[in-house]
Design an enzyme around this catalytic site. Structure first.
Site, PDB file in Angstrom:
ATOM      1  N   SER A  52       2.410  -9.922   3.552  1.00  0.00           N
ATOM      2  CA  SER A  52       2.283 -10.133   4.992  1.00  0.00           C
ATOM      3  C   SER A  52       2.283 -11.628   5.315  1.00  0.00           C
ATOM      4  O   SER A  52       2.514 -12.040   6.439  1.00  0.00           O
ATOM      5  CB  SER A  52       1.006  -9.471   5.518  1.00  0.00           C
ATOM      6  OG  SER A  52      -0.080  -9.784   4.676  1.00  0.00           O
ATOM      7  N   HIS A  59       0.831  -1.213   0.000  1.00  0.00           N
ATOM      8  CA  HIS A  59       0.000   0.000   0.000  1.00  0.00           C
ATOM      9  C   HIS A  59       0.863   1.259   0.000  1.00  0.00           C
ATOM     10  O   HIS A  59       0.555   2.239  -0.685  1.00  0.00           O
ATOM     11  CB  HIS A  59      -0.875   0.051   1.261  1.00  0.00           C
ATOM     12  CG  HIS A  59      -1.866  -1.067   1.380  1.00  0.00           C
ATOM     13  ND1 HIS A  59      -1.830  -1.966   2.427  1.00  0.00           N
ATOM     14  CD2 HIS A  59      -2.913  -1.425   0.603  1.00  0.00           C
ATOM     15  CE1 HIS A  59      -2.833  -2.829   2.283  1.00  0.00           C
ATOM     16  NE2 HIS A  59      -3.497  -2.530   1.189  1.00  0.00           N
TER      17      HIS A  59
END
Lengths: 282, 282
Positions: free
Chosen positions: B186, B37
């Protein structure tokens, strides 16, 4: 007045106009302009710096039994009328320009379709919202003008714009009427003389219904019977439907309250006429 | 930096900013920001006057078996990261704000869904295009930023924007990688040490496949077998899929040509990793 056939040029022209702070009024049509369209154009002309008109016979909103190829066209006449009424830009794309390949994403109406005239036109409003989603992005108007005569279309377009937050104000424009109250329509010429004399009862019955509601009647069935009685008494027309719904949600009401629409369709020998009244009770 | 929770204020703020000629870069997210992001935000910051970020966990894109309530949230951390990376405005609406009543109109993906990860997530992309149609109208960006790691989402969003002429440029941003080529995710922390050492083979095999295509291989089955062989040889991962499609249409190819995507998903003991390469042949 400019006539623009391509999406790219139209969109760039409108973005450019907007960046200079001009307000844009927009009237979407399928062409063959009549007095109803001209009223929309006049209203847009009054309220905006720039008036855009689109002329596009949208194949997606025609059903399999509806004849797309016989839809009337007269671009030269439309162009002259538009110019006379102060249109700045006509967007006039081909079908290939608007639908070059099958859509990878579709827009579908889930509500408000199975009432009024929509009942007999499955898929029609999917075609309407699909083309309007495209046209709204291409034209980028501040305001878009729709007649209240096609109240179901207006309600569905308001649903589209509200649900998806298009930064556009939908401006409903009142139905234009003859002096005796008959809603203007290109179909009125198909009435025989006797029917033409009877036809004002449609609007009279809507107004009379409004009066009895304002005097306290809250039962929709009683109001519908009252209207049916008046039409049968004063005309030879065959009632297709008389319906009352909440507006703009188009839901049935057990008790009349809030904003409502009373809508009707009546068949004469060679013309099916529609009319409606939208108002708020109390 | 401003945080705006309502559609009305966000839309008015953006219209106001646009009217002063500011360019708007937009990054839509579901929050819990990670390095991917931040790369999108940095790119938006480089290219625009104003950067808008939205944080909204969209219930419509979660399937019945996917746990919406356990989706990770940390607004304080997201807010701090956004501010540090130069975001001007965070749009942070509630579910009630975004979906106050059932939608009267729906947006549905008809194409590009039954491949790659979409196969196992029916309805997911309908939720994605529905929320993006809303968000694009609310934020009104000039450019919107999407990672190429989720290539199917990117292809579908490009379809939405092209089919409906949103006046928005979709900017694909390259996947961020570790020094050894492993795509950042992640999920990488869930790899055991041995798997972490093997995982770079995913990207290595994509690059090796690109090389043999550039050297003349045009048979997709042969390229897929070549990749499968490399991954099996150099890792204990279980291959979920290795697929090659045209890009952005995501159609199967009999012979490799034009712009293509090679995409793969591999299951390790506690992490399923995805990666892809998009490039044009010749």
């Amino acid at each position: 007045m400019k006539v623009i056939p391509t999406i790219r040029e139209m969109q760039q022209t409108m973005i450019q106009a907007k960046s200079t702070g001009k307000s844009i009024g927009y009237v979407p049509t399928m062409g063959f302009l009549h007095e109803g369209h001209l009223t929309l154009i006049d209203k847009a002309r009054e309220e905006n710096d720039l008036v855009a008109l689109s002329i596009f016979v949208n194949p997606l909103q025609f059903g399999p039994t509806e004849d797309l190829s016989s839809y009337p066209k007269d671009f030269a006449r439309d162009r002259a009328l538009a110019e006379k009424h102060g249109v700045d830009i006509i967007f006039y794309p081909s079908v290939e320009e608007m639908y070059p390949v099958p859509l990878s994403v579709t827009v579908n109406v889930k509500d408000r379709t199975d009432v009024l005239c929509g009942k007999s036109r499955p898929g029609h409003f999917d075609g309407v919202v699909t083309v309007l989603t495209k046209l709204f992005h291409i034209v980028q108007p501040n305001k878009a003008y729709f007649g209240t005569k096609d109240a179901q279309q207006l309600a569905i377009v308001e649903g589209l714009v509200n649900d998806f937050h298009f930064p556009i104000e939908i401006v409903p424009v009142e139905t234009v009427r003859e002096e005796d109250g008959l809603a203007k329509s290109s179909r009125n010429v198909n009435l025989i003389l006797e029917e033409r004399e009877q036809a004002p009862v449609l609007y009279e019955s809507l107004q009379a219904a409004k009066s009895i509601i304002e005097e306290g009647e809250r039962n929709p069935e009683k109001v519908i019977s009252f209207i049916q009685g008046l039409i049968r008494e004063k005309s030879n027309g065959v009632i297709d439907y008389v319906q009352i719904y909440s507006y703009p949600n188009l839901k049935e009401l057990e008790r009349l309250e809030g904003r409502i629409i009373i809508a009707l369709a009546v068949k004469f020998s060679k013309a099916r006429l529609i009319d409606n009244l939208i108002f708020t009770i109390g």
